[in-house]
Scaffold this motif. Structure first.
Motif, mmCIF file in Angstrom:
data_model
loop_
_atom_site.group_PDB
_atom_site.id
_atom_site.type_symbol
_atom_site.label_atom_id
_atom_site.label_comp_id
_atom_site.label_asym_id
_atom_site.label_seq_id
_atom_site.Cartn_x
_atom_site.Cartn_y
_atom_site.Cartn_z
ATOM 1 N N LYS A 135 0.822 -1.204 0.000
ATOM 2 C CA LYS A 135 0.000 0.000 0.000
ATOM 3 C C LYS A 135 0.862 1.262 0.000
ATOM 4 N N LYS A 137 -0.119 3.896 1.653
ATOM 5 C CA LYS A 137 -0.304 4.379 3.033
ATOM 6 C C LYS A 137 -0.367 5.902 3.084
ATOM 7 N N GLU A 141 -5.967 6.881 -0.551
ATOM 8 C CA GLU A 141 -5.651 5.645 -1.279
ATOM 9 C C GLU A 141 -6.883 4.764 -1.475
ATOM 10 N N GLU A 142 -7.890 4.951 -0.627
ATOM 11 C CA GLU A 142 -9.094 4.125 -0.727
ATOM 12 C C GLU A 142 -10.028 4.572 -1.849
ATOM 13 N N LEU A 143 -9.731 5.687 -2.511
ATOM 14 C CA LEU A 143 -10.587 6.180 -3.593
ATOM 15 C C LEU A 143 -10.602 5.199 -4.757
ATOM 16 N N ALA A 144 -11.720 5.166 -5.481
ATOM 17 C CA ALA A 144 -11.893 4.227 -6.592
ATOM 18 C C ALA A 144 -10.932 4.500 -7.738
ATOM 19 N N THR A 147 -5.705 2.071 -8.301
ATOM 20 C CA THR A 147 -5.662 0.629 -8.506
ATOM 21 C C THR A 147 -4.234 0.110 -8.356
ATOM 22 N N HIS A 148 -4.105 -1.083 -7.818
ATOM 23 C CA HIS A 148 -2.805 -1.752 -7.726
ATOM 24 C C HIS A 148 -2.670 -2.833 -8.796
ATOM 25 N N GLU A 227 -9.887 13.501 -5.304
ATOM 26 C CA GLU A 227 -10.639 13.096 -6.492
ATOM 27 C C GLU A 227 -10.038 13.643 -7.788
#
Length: 327
Positions: A135, A137, A141-144, A147-148, A227
Motif C-alpha cells: 500500500k 499508506k 488511497e481508498e478512492l476508486a 488501482t494496484h 478526487e
C-alpha cells in the motif's frame, strides 16, 4: 466434509500448483488442487498486453511443449497453454475455492475452503505472491481512482494518469497508457528506472522521459490523493498535479500470515523465508510442503516459474517415499 482422504491437497492453481498436480497424477497419487480464483489466477491479472521476460520453454510444466508465435510468449499465450495442459491431463482442480483453514487430525489434515472440507495426508502450498499489494499508506488511497492492478491501456485514454513505480509493471503501464493518449506522470522512489526492467523496454521508457513525452519525478513519493488532484513530495519541494487515475505498481507480497496460521516457521531475518528441510521442500510442519515463489518469503524476485518447477518433482518424490515406507 468429503469422505475421501487425498494423498496430496495442493493449495494454489498457478503454474507451479499445476506442475505439482501433474507430478501427483504421474505418480498415481490421489490429489486435488484448490484455487481461490480462476485458473492461473495471478497470470490472469497480469496486464493484457504483457510479454514474458522468459522464453516459452522456460515456462513449460510436465514436459509439455509450449509453442509460442514469438521469441517471448505473451500473457494470452500463457493462459491458453496452462488451460490446455489442465484440460489435456484432466487435472482435478476446484476453482474459486479459497482455503480458510488447515488443521491436523489423526494422521491427516482437515482443509476447510469456502465451499467444502477436505481430508489429505499431505499438503502442498503453492500460493505465489500476487494477492497482497504494497500500500501507499497515504490519505485518499481508498478512492476508486486508485488501482494496484493494471490490465488494459484504452481505459485511460486522454486522462491524467499517475503511475507509481519503476519496475516492469509500472513501465509497461506508463508506456502503454501514454501510447493510447493518456497524459502520464511517473512517481519513482529511486533515482532511476529499475535495473530489472526488460532489456528491450528500458531504453524506450528512458527515451520517453528524456524527450518529455512522459513526465517522471525521481526520488519522489505521493503524500495525498484527492478526487481530481494528487500531492507529491519531490527533491525540489511539494507539488500538486491534476489527476484522474493512479496506477500504483508498488509490488506485492506473499501471504505469510497464512503460512504462520498453519504453523509454518519463518526465518527471523528480513526475508522471512519459510524454513524448509533439505531438498524435499517440506516445511517445519511435517507433511506440509511449499512450492514456487512462496518459498522465497519477502524475496519475491529470487524464484520464478523456470527455477521452481523442480519443486514439484522433489515434493512428490518425498510423498511417494513416505507412502512406500508406510506400506
Amino acid at each position: 466434509m468429503t469422505n475421501d482422504v487425498y494423498d496430496v491437497l495442493i493449495i494454489g492453481g498457478g503454474p507451479i500448483g499445476l506442475a505439482c498436480g501433474l507430478e501427483a497424477k504421474k505418480a498415481k497419487l490421489s490429489y486435488v488442487i484448490l484455487e481461490k480464483g480462476c485458473l492461473v489466477n495471478s497470470l490472469y491479472h497480469y496486464p493484457a498486453n504483457m510479454t514474458f521476460f522468459s522464453t516459452s520453454e522456460r515456462l513449460e510444466i510436465g514436459n509439455v511443449p509450449f509453442v509460442s508465435n514469438n521469441a517471448k510468449p505473451t500473457r494470452a499465450e500463457a493462459l491458453e497453454y496452462y488451460r490446455r495442459v489442465t484440460t489435456s491431463f484432466e487435472l482435478n482442480i476446484r476453482l474459486f475455492e479459497k482455503v480458510t483453514g488447515v488443521e491436523r487430525q489423526n494422521g491427516w489434515f482437515a482443509v476447510t475452503s469456502i465451499k467444502e472440507q477436505y481430508k489429505a495426508r499431505h499438503i502442498i502450498i503453492a500460493t505465489g505472491f500476487f494477492d497482497i499489494p504494497y500500500k501507499l499508506k497515504v490519505p485518499g488511497e481508498e478512492l476508486a481512482k486508485v488501482t494496484h492492478y493494471y490490465q488494459d491501456p484504452h481505459f485511460y485514454a486522454f486522462q491524467d494518469v499517475v503511475v507509481v513505480g519503476a519496475q516492469n509493471s509500472a513501465v509497461d503501464a506508463a508506456l502503454e497508457t501514454w501510447r493510447k493518449g493518456a497524459r502520464v506522470t511517473m512517481i519513482i522512489r529511486q533515482e532511476e528506472v529499475g535495473k530489472r526492467v526488460k532489456y528491450w523496454v528500458r531504453p524506450d521508457i528512458i527515451n520517453r522521459i528524456k524527450e518529455g513525452s512522459i513526465k517522471a519525478y525521481f526520488s519522489s513519493s505521493i503524500t495525498a490523493i484527492r478526487e481530481r488532484e494528487v500531492d507529491i513530495a519531490t527533491p525540489d519541494g511539494p507539488i500538486t498535479l491534476p489527476n484522474d487515475w493512479i496506477i500504483a505498481m508498488t509490488g506485492y507480497e506473499p501471504n505469510l500470515a497464512f503460512l504462520e496460521s498453519v504453523g509454518v516457521e519463518l526465518s527471523l531475518d528480513e526475508s522471512r523465508r519459510p524454513i524448509l528441510h533439505g531438498k524435499t521442500q517440506e516445511s517445519s510442519v511435517s507433511g506440509i510442503y511449499l512450492a514456487g515463489v512462496i518459498c522465497g518469503g519477502m524475496d519475491t524476485h529470487s524464484l520464478f516459474i523456470e527455477n521452481s518447477r523442480i519443486h514439484a518433482k522433489r515434493i512428490i518424490s518425498d510423498v511417494k517415499r513416505r507412502r512406500n515406507e508406510v506400506k
